[in-house]
Design an enzyme around this catalytic site. Sequence first.
Site: not given
Length: 482
Positions: A202-203, A292-293, A122, A174, A377, A200, A172, A325, A176, A332
């Site tokens: 991806d998110e 995955h964050r 809160n 690609k 990553s 893997k 990962t 992660h 995605k 990047k």
Amino acid sequence: MGKPKNKDRYKKGGVMAYKDMGYWQPDYEPKPTDLIAMFRITPQDGVDSIEAAAAVAGESSTATWTICWTDRLTANDKYQAKAYRVDPVPNSPGEFFSYIAYDIDLFEPGSIANLTASIIGNVFGFKPLKALRLEDMYFPVAYVKTFAGPPTGIVVERERLDKFGRPLLGATVKPKLGLSGRSYGRVVYEGLKGGLDFTKDDENINSQPFMHWRERFLYVMEAVNRAQAMSGEIKGHYLNVTAATMEDMYERAEFAKSLGSTIVMIDLVIGYTAIQSMSKWCRDNDMILHLHRAGHSTYTRLRSHGVSFRVICKWMRLAGVDHIHAGTVVGKLEGDPRTTAGYYDILREDFVPMKLENGVFFDQHWASLNKVMPVASGGIHAGQMHQLITLLGEDVVLQFGGGTIGHPSGIEAGATANRVALEAMIFARNEGRDLMAEGPEILKNAAKFCTPLKTALELWKDVTFNYTSTDAPDFVPSSTPS
């Protein structure tokens, strides 16, 4: 000024300053069982630092905007959070650090949802504050032991995968989104066949119209099994079971297990209760849990407001994930070397000492809770292998998405380039060579015998994503915390 006597507090009634209600106690000595939160507070103009700290303590524990007679029905002094220290933030006028202690009885055992409902539930929208950031937390062993922690941990994960002495290598898939199940499986097969340990999801790949989740799982596990048979190595793919409901996630996880998967994946955005539920399922089913964050930067990136990622790391170790992660330094995504080192220590060490230069404000004992494997990553490639190993160590998953799948000679060649670069570095490190100084030359020599690595080094050279140059953490406190 110490805390007021109850009789003085209730004589005044009505509206009182938080510091006069007992939430500011500069002489307070935290008990061994107290939880402690360290906030960076930016008060509104005209609000002094002590009142702002007391307000945060009050609104994150027992207080409301006025005196309530019902406070006298309980041991209110015990349940009040106590702000006991404020320090100005160096080079940031108007900001200060506040240390606030919470009695352990304020929190339900083993519940991140309950913990966060108090600490960040809160108070972040409180009008007297311009901004508020939770920088760090300390958890007493008595509280840590109420959590089961990671279901597998680094040691058991390495034993199950039969991989020792080096970082794990991943990629990962690609793009995605948009691939059919069969094309997706082909990417997985070529990557694993080329030398990766993991591929893997991806998110944001879940169960879209172009590829139903069941189709993806079937093609992916066919690829994993074929790659294992061809290479003689144990392989895996992080199958993302993130879904709309827990029932859906359990269904997907059960199907992944039935196909022989060793690991499932979830996204941070599913929420703390769902994360702990999936951790319990993985513990019961001998599965590795990859987190995955996704979404974390919406509240971890700003320096003056939100929640530091070091706190998320602590919460997730308690909640029980095996992977998270945690930044790359050279990729990047946002992060500097010392702050990132603090994250990795929190995830991987049994005891983490206070280390202000890494942004770690408290000694933290993890009381034999399993260790979390950090995942690096985001914009990394084979030419950075010497930096990654030096900065991040051995217990880490190095995941190259575009740095594998973007290889001009194809996915398998990209995976081979990364595997050769990794093993060349590990061999050189074991010989005692200085990887940071000699790394480029080591890679160049390895590339003489590996055309895929040579191509990767020529293509990406020294590509980085350093839009600003900094080696400094978010802050360096002016003094040592108590």
